[in-house]
Scaffold this active site. Sequence first.
Site, mmCIF file in Angstrom:
data_model
loop_
_atom_site.group_PDB
_atom_site.id
_atom_site.type_symbol
_atom_site.label_atom_id
_atom_site.label_comp_id
_atom_site.label_asym_id
_atom_site.label_seq_id
_atom_site.Cartn_x
_atom_site.Cartn_y
_atom_site.Cartn_z
ATOM 1 C CG HIS A 1 30.982 -12.035 26.778
ATOM 2 N ND1 HIS A 1 30.675 -11.569 28.030
ATOM 3 C CD2 HIS A 1 32.111 -12.753 26.917
ATOM 4 C CE1 HIS A 1 31.582 -11.985 28.886
ATOM 5 N NE2 HIS A 1 32.458 -12.717 28.233
HETATM 6 C C1 T46 Z 1 34.405 -13.949 30.515
HETATM 7 C C2 T46 Z 1 33.576 -14.211 31.722
HETATM 8 C C3 T46 Z 1 33.787 -15.595 32.265
HETATM 9 C C4 T46 Z 1 37.991 -5.026 32.700
HETATM 10 O O1 T46 Z 1 38.186 -3.804 32.721
HETATM 11 N N1 T46 Z 1 39.042 -5.903 32.705
HETATM 12 C C5 T46 Z 1 38.878 -7.233 32.718
HETATM 13 O O2 T46 Z 1 39.871 -7.979 32.724
HETATM 14 C C6 T46 Z 1 37.540 -7.762 32.690
HETATM 15 C C7 T46 Z 1 37.317 -9.267 32.670
HETATM 16 C C8 T46 Z 1 36.496 -6.882 32.682
HETATM 17 N N2 T46 Z 1 36.714 -5.547 32.697
HETATM 18 C C9 T46 Z 1 35.580 -4.626 32.751
HETATM 19 C C10 T46 Z 1 34.679 -4.624 31.523
HETATM 20 C C11 T46 Z 1 33.326 -4.289 32.105
HETATM 21 O O3 T46 Z 1 33.179 -2.892 32.214
HETATM 22 O O4 T46 Z 1 34.759 -5.039 33.828
HETATM 23 C C12 T46 Z 1 33.383 -4.876 33.512
HETATM 24 C C13 T46 Z 1 32.643 -6.217 33.644
HETATM 25 O O5 T46 Z 1 33.066 -7.087 32.573
HETATM 26 P P1 T46 Z 1 32.040 -8.079 31.844
HETATM 27 O O6 T46 Z 1 30.705 -7.449 31.788
HETATM 28 O O7 T46 Z 1 32.668 -8.497 30.553
HETATM 29 O O8 T46 Z 1 32.016 -9.296 32.885
HETATM 30 P P2 T46 Z 1 31.353 -10.729 32.746
HETATM 31 O O9 T46 Z 1 31.278 -11.285 34.107
HETATM 32 O O10 T46 Z 1 30.099 -10.681 31.949
HETATM 33 O O11 T46 Z 1 32.417 -11.584 31.869
HETATM 34 C C14 T46 Z 1 33.700 -11.879 32.387
HETATM 35 C C15 T46 Z 1 34.794 -11.604 31.342
HETATM 36 O O12 T46 Z 1 34.649 -10.256 30.855
HETATM 37 C C16 T46 Z 1 34.729 -12.542 30.172
HETATM 38 O O13 T46 Z 1 35.928 -12.458 29.424
HETATM 39 O O14 T46 Z 1 34.681 -14.853 29.749
HETATM 40 O O15 T46 Z 1 33.756 -13.250 32.770
#
Ligand code: T46
Length: 135
Positions: free
Chosen positions: A52
């Site tokens: 993303h």
């Molecule tokens: C990024 C990379 C490096 C939350 O509720 N609060 C938060 O602060 C974050 C970061 C995530 N979430 C929830 C949203 C999803 O349901 O946690 C779950 C996993 O998030 P995501 O799939 O977006 O995680 P990554 O590892 O793909 O990405 C993360 C960050 O979201 C993103 O901003 O730059 O790490």
Amino acid sequence: MSSTLVHLVDIPQRGDARGQLAVAELGGALPFPVRRVYWIHGTTPGVSRGFHAHKKLRQLCVCVAGSVRMSLFDGRREESVILDSHAKGLLIGPGLWREMHDFSPDCVLMVFASTEYDEGDYIRDRDQFIRHVAG
Ligand code: T46
């Protein structure tokens, strides 16, 4: 060769005979005020994350244990960097597609973020991202 996508900053080390202490401070390693901190750990073997971009969010990523390969794409060029040091931080600004690959089993990736969590700031479709950066 200089890189425009991978922006690494040094994290000042203040260790002494007792052990290590690293500092991420506004005006030092941190170029923005931090509104949120999260960390990624216990990653399932073989799994990649990310896929993303963000519209406004700025982040500093520090791999405080283990290693991970970060891949950045600006819509035209892609660059990768392996984070494997608590003494280096990767700055990721808006408008960059990011992927995280090759997590070591012990990886702990600490992320300092400029805003609170906002799903509306995410672009999770790669084609939409390419259109977004194209203008
Ligand atoms: C990024 C990379 C490096 C939350 O509720 N609060 C938060 O602060 C974050 C970061 C995530 N979430 C929830 C949203 C999803 O349901 O946690 C779950 C996993 O998030 P995501 O799939 O977006 O995680 P990554 O590892 O793909 O990405 C993360 C960050 O979201 C993103 O901003 O730059 O790490």
